[in-house]
Design a protein around this motif. Structure first.
Motif, PDB file in Angstrom:
ATOM      1  N   MET A  32       0.868  -1.136  -0.010  1.00 26.23           N
ATOM      2  CA  MET A  32      -0.131  -0.150  -0.088  1.00 26.23           C
ATOM      3  C   MET A  32       0.689   1.155   0.084  1.00 26.23           C
ATOM      4  O   MET A  32       0.337   2.235  -0.416  1.00 26.23           O
ATOM      5  CB  MET A  32      -1.042   0.028   1.212  1.00 26.23           C
ATOM      6  CG  MET A  32      -2.023  -1.079   1.292  1.00 26.23           C
ATOM      7  SD  MET A  32      -3.276  -1.337  -0.017  1.00 26.23           S
ATOM      8  CE  MET A  32      -3.438  -0.075  -1.067  1.00 26.23           C
ATOM      9  N   PHE A  33       1.987   1.183   0.604  1.00 29.87           N
ATOM     10  CA  PHE A  33       2.937   2.256   0.645  1.00 29.87           C
ATOM     11  C   PHE A  33       3.402   2.692  -0.766  1.00 29.87           C
ATOM     12  O   PHE A  33       3.571   3.978  -1.222  1.00 29.87           O
ATOM     13  CB  PHE A  33       4.205   2.103   1.424  1.00 29.87           C
ATOM     14  CG  PHE A  33       3.891   2.130   2.831  1.00 29.87           C
ATOM     15  CD1 PHE A  33       3.629   3.309   3.451  1.00 29.87           C
ATOM     16  CD2 PHE A  33       3.975   1.126   3.769  1.00 29.87           C
ATOM     17  CE1 PHE A  33       3.226   3.509   4.935  1.00 29.87           C
ATOM     18  CE2 PHE A  33       3.766   0.906   4.909  1.00 29.87           C
ATOM     19  CZ  PHE A  33       3.340   2.126   5.418  1.00 29.87           C
TER      20      PHE A  33
ATOM     21  N   ARG B 225       2.608   6.260  -2.417  1.00 25.32           N
ATOM     22  CA  ARG B 225       3.699   7.161  -3.107  1.00 25.32           C
ATOM     23  C   ARG B 225       3.304   7.592  -4.482  1.00 25.32           C
ATOM     24  O   ARG B 225       3.713   8.504  -5.028  1.00 25.32           O
ATOM     25  CB  ARG B 225       5.173   6.430  -3.230  1.00 25.32           C
ATOM     26  CG  ARG B 225       5.742   6.442  -1.657  1.00 25.32           C
ATOM     27  CD  ARG B 225       7.142   5.833  -1.750  1.00 25.32           C
ATOM     28  NE  ARG B 225       7.502   5.431  -0.680  1.00 25.32           N
ATOM     29  CZ  ARG B 225       7.574   4.160  -0.075  1.00 25.32           C
ATOM     30  NH1 ARG B 225       6.961   3.093  -0.855  1.00 25.32           N
ATOM     31  NH2 ARG B 225       7.914   4.162   1.079  1.00 25.32           N
ATOM     32  N   ALA B 226       2.836   6.501  -5.325  1.00 22.74           N
ATOM     33  CA  ALA B 226       2.266   6.803  -6.813  1.00 22.74           C
ATOM     34  C   ALA B 226       1.169   7.883  -6.726  1.00 22.74           C
ATOM     35  O   ALA B 226       1.190   8.755  -7.416  1.00 22.74           O
ATOM     36  CB  ALA B 226       1.715   5.492  -7.223  1.00 22.74           C
ATOM     37  N   ILE B 227       0.185   7.686  -5.587  1.00 23.59           N
ATOM     38  CA  ILE B 227      -0.802   8.941  -5.659  1.00 23.59           C
ATOM     39  C   ILE B 227      -0.205  10.268  -5.050  1.00 23.59           C
ATOM     40  O   ILE B 227      -0.461  11.169  -5.926  1.00 23.59           O
ATOM     41  CB  ILE B 227      -1.749   8.678  -4.589  1.00 23.59           C
ATOM     42  CG1 ILE B 227      -2.611   7.405  -4.940  1.00 23.59           C
ATOM     43  CG2 ILE B 227      -2.752   9.927  -4.276  1.00 23.59           C
ATOM     44  CD1 ILE B 227      -3.536   6.805  -4.107  1.00 23.59           C
TER      45      ILE B 227
ATOM     46  N   GLY C 141      -9.522   5.908  -2.049  1.00 22.47           N
ATOM     47  CA  GLY C 141      -9.095   4.854  -2.980  1.00 22.47           C
ATOM     48  C   GLY C 141      -8.241   3.937  -2.412  1.00 22.47           C
ATOM     49  O   GLY C 141      -7.989   2.717  -2.607  1.00 22.47           O
ATOM     50  N   ILE C 142      -7.221   4.590  -1.293  1.00 23.87           N
ATOM     51  CA  ILE C 142      -6.220   3.425  -0.809  1.00 23.87           C
ATOM     52  C   ILE C 142      -7.130   2.635   0.107  1.00 23.87           C
ATOM     53  O   ILE C 142      -6.757   1.438   0.338  1.00 23.87           O
ATOM     54  CB  ILE C 142      -5.307   4.506   0.042  1.00 23.87           C
ATOM     55  CG1 ILE C 142      -4.327   5.251  -0.757  1.00 23.87           C
ATOM     56  CG2 ILE C 142      -4.689   3.742   1.238  1.00 23.87           C
ATOM     57  CD1 ILE C 142      -3.166   4.459  -1.032  1.00 23.87           C
ATOM     58  N   HIS C 143      -8.028   3.053   0.800  1.00 24.77           N
ATOM     59  CA  HIS C 143      -8.982   2.461   1.822  1.00 24.77           C
ATOM     60  C   HIS C 143      -9.725   1.371   1.047  1.00 24.77           C
ATOM     61  O   HIS C 143      -9.738   0.206   1.223  1.00 24.77           O
ATOM     62  CB  HIS C 143      -9.777   3.350   2.640  1.00 24.77           C
ATOM     63  CG  HIS C 143      -9.023   4.163   3.338  1.00 24.77           C
ATOM     64  ND1 HIS C 143      -9.823   5.438   4.054  1.00 24.77           N
ATOM     65  CD2 HIS C 143      -7.919   4.434   3.745  1.00 24.77           C
ATOM     66  CE1 HIS C 143      -8.952   5.984   4.692  1.00 24.77           C
ATOM     67  NE2 HIS C 143      -7.692   5.415   4.637  1.00 24.77           N
ATOM     68  N   ALA C 144     -10.106   1.622  -0.172  1.00 28.53           N
ATOM     69  CA  ALA C 144     -10.852   0.716  -0.826  1.00 28.53           C
ATOM     70  C   ALA C 144      -9.981  -0.544  -1.404  1.00 28.53           C
ATOM     71  O   ALA C 144     -10.560  -1.504  -1.413  1.00 28.53           O
ATOM     72  CB  ALA C 144     -11.627   1.304  -2.097  1.00 28.53           C
ATOM     73  N   LEU C 145      -8.773  -0.263  -1.966  1.00 24.84           N
ATOM     74  CA  LEU C 145      -7.984  -0.999  -2.125  1.00 24.84           C
ATOM     75  C   LEU C 145      -7.426  -1.788  -0.985  1.00 24.84           C
ATOM     76  O   LEU C 145      -7.229  -3.183  -1.509  1.00 24.84           O
ATOM     77  CB  LEU C 145      -6.833  -0.444  -3.108  1.00 24.84           C
ATOM     78  CG  LEU C 145      -6.823  -0.008  -4.142  1.00 24.84           C
ATOM     79  CD1 LEU C 145      -5.761   0.978  -4.757  1.00 24.84           C
ATOM     80  CD2 LEU C 145      -7.172  -0.908  -5.496  1.00 24.84           C
TER      81      LEU C 145
ATOM     82  N   ARG D 204      -0.247   0.081  -7.564  1.00 24.43           N
ATOM     83  CA  ARG D 204      -0.211   1.524  -7.992  1.00 24.43           C
ATOM     84  C   ARG D 204      -1.204   2.236  -8.799  1.00 24.43           C
ATOM     85  O   ARG D 204      -1.230   3.141  -9.533  1.00 24.43           O
ATOM     86  CB  ARG D 204       1.180   1.990  -8.679  1.00 24.43           C
ATOM     87  CG  ARG D 204       2.347   1.640  -7.857  1.00 24.43           C
ATOM     88  CD  ARG D 204       3.545   1.948  -8.744  1.00 24.43           C
ATOM     89  NE  ARG D 204       3.860   1.352  -9.834  1.00 24.43           N
ATOM     90  CZ  ARG D 204       3.933  -0.031  -9.877  1.00 24.43           C
ATOM     91  NH1 ARG D 204       4.363  -0.692  -8.949  1.00 24.43           N
ATOM     92  NH2 ARG D 204       4.209  -0.631 -11.054  1.00 24.43           N
ATOM     93  N   VAL D 205      -2.482   1.376  -8.491  1.00 26.38           N
ATOM     94  CA  VAL D 205      -3.773   1.939  -9.045  1.00 26.38           C
ATOM     95  C   VAL D 205      -4.311   3.165  -8.219  1.00 26.38           C
ATOM     96  O   VAL D 205      -4.303   3.205  -7.182  1.00 26.38           O
ATOM     97  CB  VAL D 205      -4.712   0.706  -9.112  1.00 26.38           C
ATOM     98  CG1 VAL D 205      -6.282   1.315  -9.741  1.00 26.38           C
ATOM     99  CG2 VAL D 205      -4.568  -0.423 -10.167  1.00 26.38           C
TER     100      VAL D 205
END
Length: 180
Positions: A1-2, A6-8, A27-31, A73-74
């Motif tokens: 997730m890191f 970083r990509a975001i 988006g991070i939480h959903a992923l 990295r989506v």
């Protein structure tokens, strides 16, 4: 997730710092919820996977079926109203804005029913990608586009129904004819 955070941070001009991205971006939480639900789905615990998926959708506004395949990295920018179907495939480094649907056109169809999105694609807000189509690498789908046919790599598709933008399509045809 890191890696995703970083990509975001690199792609989102509104992102302040890594901590803010990790704590506040839906988006991070959903992923994160998707990855846990996907684990349960692939280990034959579909009820638990579905429950986690529904919980994540209520918390984030992003509905990702646990059977979907999502790379690294989506970036779901805002993400609210996004729906990802069961047989959808999203490769690495894809950006998806809010209100996007990766959906099916025929429910009785066997096999892959949802879009396959290749590496580096960008999907604009409220775009609807329907059926077992392929969105090529580094292609762009305009906001509000309804895409029913595959889009080649490095090409932009816009409109309802979506059509390929002529200037980019011309460059694509030149590049592919020079390779032959």
């Amino acid at each position: 997730m890191f890696q995703t955070a970083r990509a975001i941070l690199n792609r989102d001009p509104a992102a302040i710092n890594l901590r803010t991205v990790m704590l506040t971006h839906p988006g991070i939480h959903a992923l994160a919820w998707y990855r846990v639900a996907h684990y349960f789905e692939t280990h034959r615990l579909p009820l638990l996977a579905a429950l986690l998926s529904q919980h994540a959708a209520r918390r984030t506004g992003i509905l990702i079926h646990p059977a979907a395949q999502i790379g690294h990295r989506v970036f779901f920018d805002h993400g609210i109203g996004t729906v990802i179907g069961a047989t959808a495939v999203i490769e690495d480094d894809v950006t998806i804005l809010h209100g996007v649907t990766l959906g099916a056109r025929k429910t009785e169809q066997a096999g892959r029913r949802h879009p396959y999105v290749c590496r580096g694609a960008f999907i604009g807000a409220h775009a609807q990608l329907l059926g077992p189509i392929k969105i090529g690498a580094n292609s762009k789908i305009g906001a509000g586009a309804i895409v029913l046919d595959s889009v080649p790599a490095h090409v932009t598709a816009v409109g309802n129904p979506a059509h390929l933008v002529a200037t980019q399509l011309h460059a694509y045809h030149e590049a592919t004819s020079n390779q032959a």
